[in-house]
Design an enzyme around this catalytic site. Sequence first.
Site, PDB file in Angstrom:
ATOM      1  N   ARG A 285      63.465  32.331 104.898  1.00 23.17           N
ATOM      2  CA  ARG A 285      63.730  33.748 105.137  1.00 23.17           C
ATOM      3  C   ARG A 285      62.979  34.670 104.184  1.00 23.17           C
ATOM      4  O   ARG A 285      62.424  35.691 104.594  1.00 23.17           O
ATOM      5  CB  ARG A 285      65.243  33.964 104.970  1.00 23.17           C
ATOM      6  CG  ARG A 285      65.745  35.323 105.401  1.00 23.17           C
ATOM      7  CD  ARG A 285      67.211  35.495 104.991  1.00 23.17           C
ATOM      8  NE  ARG A 285      68.054  34.389 105.369  1.00 23.17           N
ATOM      9  CZ  ARG A 285      68.720  34.285 106.519  1.00 23.17           C
ATOM     10  NH1 ARG A 285      68.652  35.265 107.401  1.00 23.17           N
ATOM     11  NH2 ARG A 285      69.470  33.225 106.798  1.00 23.17           N
ATOM     12  N   CYS A 353      73.150  40.071 130.545  1.00 30.69           N
ATOM     13  CA  CYS A 353      74.341  40.330 131.347  1.00 30.69           C
ATOM     14  C   CYS A 353      75.626  40.011 130.609  1.00 30.69           C
ATOM     15  O   CYS A 353      76.433  39.215 131.089  1.00 30.69           O
ATOM     16  CB  CYS A 353      74.265  39.526 132.622  1.00 30.69           C
ATOM     17  SG  CYS A 353      72.958  40.138 133.656  1.00 30.69           S
ATOM     18  N   GLU A 354      75.787  40.559 129.440  1.00 30.97           N
ATOM     19  CA  GLU A 354      77.095  40.454 128.788  1.00 30.97           C
ATOM     20  C   GLU A 354      77.248  41.548 127.739  1.00 30.97           C
ATOM     21  O   GLU A 354      76.277  41.984 127.129  1.00 30.97           O
ATOM     22  CB  GLU A 354      77.323  39.070 128.197  1.00 30.97           C
ATOM     23  CG  GLU A 354      76.321  38.582 127.199  1.00 30.97           C
ATOM     24  CD  GLU A 354      76.722  37.182 126.731  1.00 30.97           C
ATOM     25  OE1 GLU A 354      77.541  37.111 125.811  1.00 30.97           O
ATOM     26  OE2 GLU A 354      76.229  36.192 127.294  1.00 30.97           O
TER      27      GLU A 354
HETATM   28  C1  LIG Z   1      67.415  22.164 103.892  1.00 30.59           C
HETATM   29  C2  LIG Z   1      66.993  23.579 104.027  1.00 30.59           C
HETATM   30  N1  LIG Z   1      65.976  24.022 103.293  1.00 30.59           N
HETATM   31  C3  LIG Z   1      65.547  25.284 103.394  1.00 30.59           C
HETATM   32  C4  LIG Z   1      66.139  26.180 104.261  1.00 30.59           C
HETATM   33  C5  LIG Z   1      65.589  27.556 104.328  1.00 30.59           C
HETATM   34  O1  LIG Z   1      66.511  28.466 104.002  1.00 30.59           O
HETATM   35  P1  LIG Z   1      66.174  30.018 103.892  1.00 30.59           P
HETATM   36  O2  LIG Z   1      65.523  30.448 105.142  1.00 30.59           O
HETATM   37  O3  LIG Z   1      67.508  30.578 103.736  1.00 30.59           O
HETATM   38  O4  LIG Z   1      65.306  30.199 102.705  1.00 30.59           O
HETATM   39  C6  LIG Z   1      67.221  25.766 105.030  1.00 30.59           C
HETATM   40  C7  LIG Z   1      67.958  26.720 105.885  1.00 30.59           C
HETATM   41  O5  LIG Z   1      68.922  27.321 105.407  1.00 30.59           O
HETATM   42  C8  LIG Z   1      67.650  24.419 104.926  1.00 30.59           C
HETATM   43  O6  LIG Z   1      68.642  23.980 105.673  1.00 30.59           O
HETATM   44  N1  LIG Z   2      69.724  30.787 111.340  1.00 31.86           N
HETATM   45  C1  LIG Z   2      70.315  31.245 110.137  1.00 31.86           C
HETATM   46  C2  LIG Z   2      69.808  30.536 108.967  1.00 31.86           C
HETATM   47  C3  LIG Z   2      69.789  29.093 109.183  1.00 31.86           C
HETATM   48  C4  LIG Z   2      69.508  28.365 107.965  1.00 31.86           C
HETATM   49  C5  LIG Z   2      68.920  27.076 108.283  1.00 31.86           C
HETATM   50  N2  LIG Z   2      69.302  26.015 107.403  1.00 31.86           N
HETATM   51  C6  LIG Z   2      70.190  32.734 109.992  1.00 31.86           C
HETATM   52  O1  LIG Z   2      69.582  33.373 110.770  1.00 31.86           O
HETATM   53  O2  LIG Z   2      70.680  33.329 109.093  1.00 31.86           O
END
Ligand SMILES: Cc1ncc(COP(=O)(O)O)c(C=O)c1O
Ligand SMILES: N[C@@H](CCCC[NH3+])C(=O)O
Length: 426
Positions: A285, A353-354
């Site tokens: 992220r 559709c929700e």
């Molecule tokens: C094992 C692992 N590593 C790394 C990440 C990457 O996390 P983030 O996108 O929160 O940095 C995730 C997702 O949460 C994960 O499950």
């Molecule tokens: N999909 C999640 C994060 C997933 C993390 C993956 N290990 C989100 O949008 O916040």
Amino acid sequence: MTAVERHLLSDNTAVGADGMLTVGGCSVADVAAEYGTPVFVYDEAHLRSRCREAVGAFGPERVIYATKAFLCRAMARLAYDEGLLLDVASGGELHVAMSAGVPASACTLHGNNKSVAELRQAITAGVRHIIVDSFDELDRLDMLAAEGCGPTPQVVLRITPGVSAHTHEFIATGQDDSKFGFNLGNGDAVKAVDRARRSTSVDLVGVHCHIGSNVFEASSFAKAAEVMANFAVPLDLPELVLGGGLGVAYVAGEEAPTITQWGNVLLDACDALGVRSRVSVEPGRSIAAAAAMTIYTVGTIKTIPGVRTYVSVDGGMSDNPRPVLYGSGYESFLPRAVDAPRDLTARLVGKHCESGDVLSFEARLPTDIAVGDLLAMPVTGAYGQSMGSNYNKITRPPVVFCADGDAKLVVRRETFDDLLATDIYP
Ligand SMILES: Cc1ncc(COP(=O)(O)O)c(C=O)c1O
Ligand SMILES: N[C@@H](CCCC[NH3+])C(=O)O
């Protein structure tokens, strides 16, 4: 009310002479005209800059980009070219990374329930590490070794450290009650280390933890690093992986630690406890989220006096499902009026559709918003496109990388024929 906070926009955004928002020197209106809406617009230099910041903080070959956040071949290549390794969580992610020319030796395979086929694919391709998650996975690796599948994989054991991170319960993973990893608290972690050390099917090189995603508190990371350092030091293994999880600011008033600050917290904790292993991290992220915004077109505005106003756009939960999944907040604004006050409070919704198809429960928008306006939702570069769907047979949006005035299509919009590509009709 105030205009959108500029710090929520990617690094290389500006307002052009015509008043229109630009990303990487490209007018958002031009990108929308060329590729249609919805469209994910990435600021390529922003992505590169976050990759460089991470490598600066942790060192070369110590940053493993979590591809689940956002993956296409252009992204895999970009991260690899910037010196990152890639964390893949399925055979499919490994396939995409390798199709971009990223060697398997730069990829690490994750997953709490990897199939035999995925493990075989990873071993024969020669991935750098398999992050082993369970005793059943160790059984499967024994079976593959007995079958002659090689070379012997280097493995890292995923440990569940018993540290609860303050985040949405669906994305917290470090607490004892988790489907992931070997629990430290009940002795499974020690048993797994003993078994892997004695095994001839695997070569144990390290331990790993990941406490959850979108975590803001430095103290949660420091605690996990401390617990893991205490576990790892006596093992004297070459690798300690501390996962990803750094949060990002999505809405006004939020502030997250920078990647550099995160690095300081983790590395200081490891230094203090005498860790001699290579310390790596897996950010997803924090590399990709703020690099992109989704551009929609407003199609319908419905005001119910005394109740609320609904603003409907031409995408929705199929391209940005996080509000529906986690109740996450996003800002929105009009690219033609970036600095305009946003005095209208409306519910920003999609075209599915929700009634649950909400992008922003309390969107603040300029009062002169009109049908046909482009609308931007910033900080949608992670876990939007990657978690998208075809609900209502809506075709997935394209992805455009913008840099130096050049808008490059890296994922095209799906076509109606794509919707039939896997459909077998007698
Ligand atoms: C094992 C692992 N590593 C790394 C990440 C990457 O996390 P983030 O996108 O929160 O940095 C995730 C997702 O949460 C994960 O499950
Ligand atoms: N999909 C999640 C994060 C997933 C993390 C993956 N290990 C989100 O949008 O916040």
